[in-house]
Scaffold this motif. Sequence first.
Motif, short mmCIF file in Angstrom:
data_model
loop_
_atom_site.label_atom_id
_atom_site.label_comp_id
_atom_site.label_asym_id
_atom_site.label_seq_id
_atom_site.Cartn_x
_atom_site.Cartn_y
_atom_site.Cartn_z
N VAL A 186 14.85 1.18 38.48
CA VAL A 186 14.53 1.62 37.13
C VAL A 186 14.55 2.69 36.13
O VAL A 186 14.48 3.79 36.77
CB VAL A 186 12.59 1.13 37.32
N THR A 187 14.83 2.48 34.57
CA THR A 187 15.26 3.66 34.31
C THR A 187 14.58 3.54 32.68
O THR A 187 14.37 2.00 32.87
CB THR A 187 16.67 4.22 33.84
N LEU A 195 15.37 5.45 18.80
CA LEU A 195 16.39 7.04 20.50
C LEU A 195 17.74 6.44 20.41
O LEU A 195 18.37 7.58 20.33
CB LEU A 195 15.49 6.52 21.88
N PHE A 212 21.59 7.32 17.59
CA PHE A 212 22.78 7.90 17.26
C PHE A 212 23.67 7.76 18.29
O PHE A 212 24.87 8.04 18.69
CB PHE A 212 22.55 9.52 17.55
N THR A 227 7.23 12.04 14.75
CA THR A 227 7.30 13.59 15.36
C THR A 227 7.90 13.89 16.54
O THR A 227 8.55 14.66 16.79
CB THR A 227 6.17 13.99 15.27
N TYR A 228 7.53 12.43 17.65
CA TYR A 228 8.06 11.99 18.74
C TYR A 228 9.85 11.73 18.97
O TYR A 228 10.85 12.32 19.65
CB TYR A 228 7.27 10.97 19.14
N LEU A 231 11.35 12.88 16.12
CA LEU A 231 12.09 14.35 15.87
C LEU A 231 12.97 15.41 17.40
O LEU A 231 14.28 16.04 18.09
CB LEU A 231 10.98 14.62 14.80
N VAL A 232 11.36 15.38 18.08
CA VAL A 232 11.62 15.86 19.17
C VAL A 232 12.62 15.15 20.40
O VAL A 232 13.58 16.16 20.33
CB VAL A 232 10.23 16.23 20.27
N LEU A 233 12.56 14.13 20.66
CA LEU A 233 13.63 13.97 21.63
C LEU A 233 14.72 13.62 20.97
O LEU A 233 16.36 13.48 21.90
CB LEU A 233 13.28 11.90 21.92
N GLN A 254 16.40 16.14 19.10
CA GLN A 254 16.89 17.18 19.27
C GLN A 254 17.50 17.51 20.81
O GLN A 254 18.09 18.22 20.98
CB GLN A 254 15.70 18.37 19.31
N PHE A 255 16.59 17.09 21.93
CA PHE A 255 17.12 17.30 22.91
C PHE A 255 18.54 16.28 23.61
O PHE A 255 19.35 16.26 24.68
CB PHE A 255 16.04 17.37 24.33
N ASP A 256 17.90 15.11 23.38
CA ASP A 256 19.45 14.15 23.86
C ASP A 256 20.37 14.14 23.15
O ASP A 256 21.01 13.57 23.61
CB ASP A 256 18.44 12.98 22.96
N GLU A 257 20.52 14.84 21.73
CA GLU A 257 21.53 15.75 21.87
C GLU A 257 23.03 15.53 22.94
O GLU A 257 24.25 14.71 23.20
CB GLU A 257 22.23 16.18 21.12
N TYR A 285 5.24 20.85 16.23
CA TYR A 285 6.40 21.17 16.13
C TYR A 285 7.75 21.80 16.37
O TYR A 285 8.61 21.68 16.89
CB TYR A 285 6.71 19.58 14.97
N LEU A 301 9.92 22.88 19.60
CA LEU A 301 11.76 23.25 19.25
C LEU A 301 12.24 24.16 18.86
O LEU A 301 13.21 24.67 20.29
CB LEU A 301 12.45 22.50 17.69
N PHE A 360 7.86 7.81 38.56
CA PHE A 360 9.87 7.52 39.19
C PHE A 360 10.72 8.39 40.61
O PHE A 360 11.15 8.31 40.76
CB PHE A 360 10.58 7.39 37.66
N THR A 390 2.10 9.66 24.51
CA THR A 390 3.00 10.12 23.54
C THR A 390 4.08 11.52 25.23
O THR A 390 4.57 12.01 24.99
CB THR A 390 2.49 10.96 22.88
N VAL A 418 7.46 12.32 26.17
CA VAL A 418 7.87 13.38 26.33
C VAL A 418 8.55 13.89 27.80
O VAL A 418 10.13 14.50 28.07
CB VAL A 418 7.86 14.33 25.51
N GLN A 449 10.98 11.96 29.94
CA GLN A 449 12.45 11.83 29.30
C GLN A 449 13.44 13.21 29.68
O GLN A 449 14.48 13.22 29.77
CB GLN A 449 12.60 12.03 27.72
N PHE A 450 12.78 13.99 30.08
CA PHE A 450 12.93 15.67 30.46
C PHE A 450 13.39 16.09 31.16
O PHE A 450 14.06 16.65 32.27
CB PHE A 450 12.64 16.78 29.30
N GLU A 473 14.07 14.21 33.45
CA GLU A 473 14.60 13.36 34.46
C GLU A 473 16.14 13.42 36.07
O GLU A 473 16.00 13.16 36.76
CB GLU A 473 15.87 12.05 34.03
#
Lengths: 435, 435, 435, 435
Positions: free
Chosen positions: A99-100, A318, A321, A413-414, A416-418, A420-423, B414, B418, D321, D413, D417, D420-421, D423
Amino acid sequence: MAKGTQNKNLDEGNFDFGIIKSETSTDYAQLDLFHRAASPIMLLAQCFAIMPLTGIRRASPRHVHFRFKSVPMIVTVIFMMASSVLTLSMLKFLLNIGVTAKNFVGQVFFTCVQCACILFIDLARRWPPLIRYWTRLELIFTKPPYEVLKRSLSQRVRQPAFILIALSLVEHGLYLSSAIVSYKQRVYYCTENHNATMGVSFDDYIKLNYDYVFILLPYTRFFGIYVLVVNGTCTFIWNYMDLFIMMISRGLAYRFEQISKRICRLEHEDRVPETTFMEIREHYVRMCELLERVDDALSSIILLSCANNLYFVCCQLLNIFNKLRWPINYIYFWYSMLYLVGRTACVFLTAATINDESKSALSVLRRVSSKNWCVEVERLIFQMSTQTVALSGKKFYFLTRRLLFGMAGTIVTYELVLLQFDEPNRRKGLLPLCA
Amino acid sequence: MAKGTQNKNLDEGNFDFGIIKSETSTDYAQLDLFHRAASPIMLLAQCFAIMPLTGIRRASPRHVHFRFKSVPMIVTVIFMMASSVLTLSMLKFLLNIGVTAKNFVGQVFFTCVQCACILFIDLARRWPPLIRYWTRLELIFTKPPYEVLKRSLSQRVRQPAFILIALSLVEHGLYLSSAIVSYKQRVYYCTENHNATMGVSFDDYIKLNYDYVFILLPYTRFFGIYVLVVNGTCTFIWNYMDLFIMMISRGLAYRFEQISKRICRLEHEDRVPETTFMEIREHYVRMCELLERVDDALSSIILLSCANNLYFVCCQLLNIFNKLRWPINYIYFWYSMLYLVGRTACVFLTAATINDESKSALSVLRRVSSKNWCVEVERLIFQMSTQTVALSGKKFYFLTRRLLFGMAGTIVTYELVLLQFDEPNRRKGLLPLCA
Amino acid sequence: MAKGTQNKNLDEGNFDFGIIKSETSTDYAQLDLFHRAASPIMLLAQCFAIMPLTGIRRASPRHVHFRFKSVPMIVTVIFMMASSVLTLSMLKFLLNIGVTAKNFVGQVFFTCVQCACILFIDLARRWPPLIRYWTRLELIFTKPPYEVLKRSLSQRVRQPAFILIALSLVEHGLYLSSAIVSYKQRVYYCTENHNATMGVSFDDYIKLNYDYVFILLPYTRFFGIYVLVVNGTCTFIWNYMDLFIMMISRGLAYRFEQISKRICRLEHEDRVPETTFMEIREHYVRMCELLERVDDALSSIILLSCANNLYFVCCQLLNIFNKLRWPINYIYFWYSMLYLVGRTACVFLTAATINDESKSALSVLRRVSSKNWCVEVERLIFQMSTQTVALSGKKFYFLTRRLLFGMAGTIVTYELVLLQFDEPNRRKGLLPLCA
Amino acid sequence: MAKGTQNKNLDEGNFDFGIIKSETSTDYAQLDLFHRAASPIMLLAQCFAIMPLTGIRRASPRHVHFRFKSVPMIVTVIFMMASSVLTLSMLKFLLNIGVTAKNFVGQVFFTCVQCACILFIDLARRWPPLIRYWTRLELIFTKPPYEVLKRSLSQRVRQPAFILIALSLVEHGLYLSSAIVSYKQRVYYCTENHNATMGVSFDDYIKLNYDYVFILLPYTRFFGIYVLVVNGTCTFIWNYMDLFIMMISRGLAYRFEQISKRICRLEHEDRVPETTFMEIREHYVRMCELLERVDDALSSIILLSCANNLYFVCCQLLNIFNKLRWPINYIYFWYSMLYLVGRTACVFLTAATINDESKSALSVLRRVSSKNWCVEVERLIFQMSTQTVALSGKKFYFLTRRLLFGMAGTIVTYELVLLQFDEPNRRKGLLPLCA
């Protein structure tokens, strides 16, 4: 504390229409009642295995019944079993590959639909007494001094239904188009570039797109069609949850608006007797009670719908992009996302109108002059000011405009945070097509 | 429930000034009314294509009209078309190079301005009846027992306008200086170090800085100037949104302050008749109604302005540790950021004064002695305590001091999260100048 | 609306004590007043350049004055100039080496202290009329029917002061010890292991620890001592902000408690005349007004103190898993962190007692029997239920127990997120000692 | 303000039952009182060193006493000392290997249990007067006009206890099974694959799993059993905290429900005398006072329980996980997680029923007709609308349904967050088994 005899049987909730002979003469078919307004939509939903009730077609809610041994119930049970196969096969598939966060979406979708189905059966069980109580209360509002508002109840209840169903059909059509085009393009591309000889066929398409099903079932053409049908029904149910909340909200908000309008008309009268305010307050309190009952029956579905909507909105946002391969994928993705966000906002906003309408007469009541001031007005103002009249998610939260603002804020907010780091992940690009 | 005949026509909202002959003698030019106070600023805004109304210059709001076929409307339409070109060319540009969080800012800016323009046209359509209703209500507050406050309404409304316009001019000047200096320095540096032979010219400057425009349009000197003009106008509109909210807020808060002051003066009187409180409460309720109407017309703009401000503040704060090349870039960046944060805080705080003023008489009313206590005082206290009197963003949130605190808290949290993780990106330093 | 003549001059706020001859006989030295309770602490603070007032030592607040030309004011100005040098030199130092989240702490510390100093001068300017108004109001509570509570006002006000000062002295002592021991150990270690020949000297110690000062000033022994003294004074001011808020809170909460106690005593009386409740309500309203005034004067300092505390708590908590070199560093770090968290919690909790006490009589008032029920009791209950009686940060937020919960929640969430991702940085370990 | 003599001694809280001779005839054993309902569970808890009271077995609360020199107190002290050894040895162990977020869990567990133990001793000290006051108040509700509700108080209080104890036994059993199976499998696997010759023995198992204990104590078989016993007792206490809050909540909610039911029955009466409402309101106010007292004594435990639950829920959710080695580990992990989340939700929801029940009569009261309207009803409605009747965590927050929603939102929330990170960490897989 008795409120006179004429309304007495209202208080019993599950009263029997048959006993009151004089009422049988009421021509329900002529009246603008919620039951009449919603019944076509509810009939349609029954074809998709939701809310197995009998007698919905009849004008009077007296004939609405819930029976375990009935045609709609059988349809529901069959669908439940059919969809369980898909849910279980997906679960097995996921446990195999691990699972992911990304591949979890399908599981959530099926589980949500299954839960919705069960919750609607539970609602169906409670529906007959509820709709009778509701209808009886509505009779008050079909007669003067209450006026019919600009757009009738039927129009208001059915309009979101038609729009939502149309939009969801487009969504499902685009989903199928996107899947088919992707499949075809892939076959053409791989045949050309990799010398692989693959033909385009319905069977292959199903096997590829619904691979998880066929680890539990053997593939036959029948099962191929079965998967498509169950999938489509699931999508309908997934949409109907929101649709049903919207219809209920419209139905309740309409009555609160009628009360507000009646109060507004009083503004220009010179002398209003206390009995008028007494009557208005009684009707207002009755509407609040009805809301309470409806909320009691409906709030599990509201809770599920909210959780479901928030989960899917977050997921879609999410992927905003992500790179996709074909233009049709982009079209589907963007339509689907906008549809989802729009539907979620609509459910919240429509539900919030109950709260808005319940308070809308407050400004008029505040202007009541000293001459007309009485205890009843004071009580009405106090109640409107302090009580939260709104549908709720099991009383954990109330569906008001402020809640929507808070939720939107949290999601933004959530995200935006994600984002930013998911790039780094997003930059990876697409996997090779013919692996 | 009738409130006497003398105020009857107030209730109709869109009443015709012409009918009441006795009123025509009112010399509006002598009175300290919001229409008079705001009209110079609104006239200026019309030069920048905002709120296309006719007759704003006239003393009486009776002459204010909205017509689709009028000079201001033509100006607005021309600007809308002109700016659409920029918006679309930027969109095309972004789709070509791929959207990221960083290059999205320009698109948001243009889209915001376009939306603002449309919302102001919609507001213009509702403005004539609104300002007439407002003015009629304001006449009550220009006569005793209401006093003129220390600084007149005109001063209060115009002061933030002059300050904001001056500061925004400086901002725009710095923006241009920063762009021009960067361009010039780059040319000098690259000519020297890389033997590239580039001349400094207006055309080159425009082509480099507004490259996105010229993928849709061919470059000519005319289009160069056109881009600069449209850009400047957009900046004005972007600032005017906030400015307009501030003017409206000042105008409404002034009247609430007058009511508070009147109540405060009563404190030293021995015996206050109930009719006085009745009158005060009536005026208070009327002001609340006016606020409701204004909010109804304005809240789309408020919603847009808030979203816009929060977006730009977040963007700017994230770039706070970025390395820039030339000192003028630092000067522009810091001025621009402080200006933006300051403007955002000002809009919120100014709008919050309505809420503050509406409650300010509460402490005096609580001290009313038993002798003077009456139902009217009780109702006034109850209303002040329980009603949120404030401008709102489509009723999703109310502009109060507490909201500002919540928002500031969210932004700070926030940003802190960041900034903590953005450090690796920030260390990268600058890209080579002559690529 | 007049509240009788006996309290009339209270309303004027800045009334002159001299005029009322009969009052001069009041022996302030014998009474348990806030001015008397706080004056020793305020005198001590004046030695550290805070709140430059004259006449604080005198028993009567009539002699308290603020004068620009006075000894305390001169002390304050000298300190302001002396500390500015440190602030500016640190700013220059940071701009040279580049600002990061880690090295920014010192700058925040000095800027906070400078701001506090200015805010206390502003408070000093408003203090004389405020303390006179306060004292006059307090005279009511020194006489029956109000009783002296278990621990007198003086004890309550001074107790947190003594404890806080003692703990802050320990903190500063540990800070110095930690710095000196680190310095000495480093010299010993580097001399032994790297054959570097360094002697331990006061001058070296200062130069190393306050290196930023000496990029603006030349190093002399005088400047070395000067840096230590200014640093110590800054630490005192940094602590005094919180201390002052606690003293004020205790002073106000004491009076609200007296009112509550008086109401509680009424519970056992059979028949309470309405005039008693009238008097109690009047005193309650007066206390609320006093609170309003104090809040008006103090809330800038509250805002600064909160921001300051939250910033430092967050900073300290983030360093919680950092490796340090010597045991004394650990002792200092942990003491300092616990002290900071404890101080912050104390300020919030002490300030929240005002809110708690203002509502504490509510349960007794709710038990008032029908016999004793009157409009005054109703008004008092309504006021206590709906009004937020608490110190505030410029009305952006109110210092209540719920706020503390919300803030703690936000900090914990924030810290958890950051700690989770800061792990790679923390693993790096220590830099080489002798570089 | 006196409420008649018949209830007078109620107000004194710590009144002596002996004095009122007439009361001694009350047969407590026959009545459905909280003391009777909770005593078996409390007796069981005493075997696990919680709440050292004497006389709990007796029917009348008059015999309940707290004595420092008593058998339960000795048991408690012995357990405290025994568990301190484990707490300290774990602390030493952690300081040796370095504290991280992962290995901190055990320390939190032991510290929580120790704190709970101390808080329960403090509660035991306050319990005798509290339970006497409570019982005396409950006597009102055992007689008409109050009815016994569908399920009696004893059933309601004991039911969650039995369920929770059963589930926690399963949890502890699974924990032991998981540990034993892991140990055995490891031995088998390592013997086979790495030619290591390890035998399976009780001593080895203990040494391996509780290694931290034996850096402070020498290993003997006695200490091995001692560790297991203390661990089991700690687990019981850790569960009992929540259980106790649930029992108290049920006990209080039951009485509020009785009041609501009584009000509901009034609805069908034509004419209700004011004295009836007066009596109801008095009982309601008394219940609120009782709640206040209970909250005062219990809220430290509530605060600890909430913090503890939130910490463990967050910890468990983060590991969701993680890869585990054996199936039994998965079974234990998932059972444990669901049990923990379920228990936490149950505590919050059960505590929130007090708040729900206290407001449930509001809708009936709002329907009281003009004829029956009186000041007492108005007061009751006002109190129910404005007062937050709920258990609290030291007044920082109130245990209501809304709080649970807010907390759930924050946790979700936060988890989203982090997941996500986290992983990359999760992908690492398992460490080699035989190192």
